[in-house]
Write a protein that holds these residues in place. Structure first.
Motif, PDB file in Angstrom:
ATOM      1  N   LEU A 166      49.876  42.330  39.212  1.00  0.00           N
ATOM      2  CA  LEU A 166      48.902  41.871  38.208  1.00  0.00           C
ATOM      3  C   LEU A 166      48.968  42.714  36.950  1.00  0.00           C
ATOM      4  O   LEU A 166      48.969  42.190  35.837  1.00  0.00           O
TER       5      LEU A 166
ATOM      6  N   ASP B  74      39.498  40.999  37.424  1.00  0.00           N
ATOM      7  CA  ASP B  74      40.685  40.147  37.327  1.00  0.00           C
ATOM      8  C   ASP B  74      40.577  38.993  38.312  1.00  0.00           C
ATOM      9  O   ASP B  74      40.607  39.197  39.519  1.00  0.00           O
TER      10      ASP B  74
ATOM     11  N   ASN C 100      42.746  36.668  38.670  1.00  0.00           N
ATOM     12  CA  ASN C 100      44.080  36.165  39.005  1.00  0.00           C
ATOM     13  C   ASN C 100      44.588  36.658  40.347  1.00  0.00           C
ATOM     14  O   ASN C 100      45.698  36.334  40.747  1.00  0.00           O
TER      15      ASN C 100
END
Length: 178
Positions: A62, A91, A93
């Motif tokens: 990431l 985050d 993601n």
């Protein structure tokens, strides 16, 4: 745990004392990520981290630019730690999947640009793992598969084998899928 490079580089997180994972050393992780960066880079790529443990590899993906990372970890303590770090970083993601890796490999239909596997070295099914991944829907043409293992293992006869890297006692076999 330390994230080495990228947007979260140099961030440190205290790993719970009751974690049973054997994290990839900072030295080995830094070196293998340098190799991967020179192969393909990470910008806008996807990654899957099997046997994620502390999530150090997931967070490195990431941090270096992957836009979607799946961390597969069954152990509750490790999964809770990964979730906490992802929340701290803010985050969205990172996608944590709490399940058995073998079940995930069998049932998952998404292919990734990178598949990283760091199973316990003493796992009774360790020798099956590279071939299961290589024959799964996790891979597509262009996928880079990285298997972390001890020096005793040799996966060079498997299809797509590209190279083996050793950093101290940590070894990686890298496969490039055509």
């Amino acid at each position: 745990m330390r994230i080495i490079s990228g947007k979260y580089g140099r961030r440190r997180f205290d790993v719970p004392k009751n974690i049973t994972a054997r994290p990839t050393t900072d030295f080995a992780r830094e070196n293998i990520f340098n190799v991967l960066e020179n192969l393909e880079g990470f910008e806008d790529k996807t990654a899957c981290d099997l046997f994620a443990g502390t999530g150090a590899v997931s967070f490195e993906f990431l941090s270096r630019g992957c836009n979607y990372v799946t961390a597969v970890e069954k152990a509750p303590v490790q999964a809770a730690f990964i979730k906490k770090v992802a929340e701290t970083l803010g985050d969205s993601n990172l996608h944590l999947v709490r399940t058995d890796v073998f079940k995930f490999i069998e049932e998952n239909a998404k292919a990734y640009d990178y598949v990283f596997a760091d199973p316990p070295y003493d796992h009774p099914r360790f020798d099956e793992i590279p071939e299961l991944i290589l024959n799964s829907r996790l891979v597509k043409p262009g996928t880079v598969v990285i298997i972390e293992h001890s020096k005793n293992k040799d996966f060079s006869s498997l299809p797509g084998f590209n190279q083996r890297r050793a950093y101290g006692s940590v070894n990686f076999s890298i496969f490039l899928i055509n």
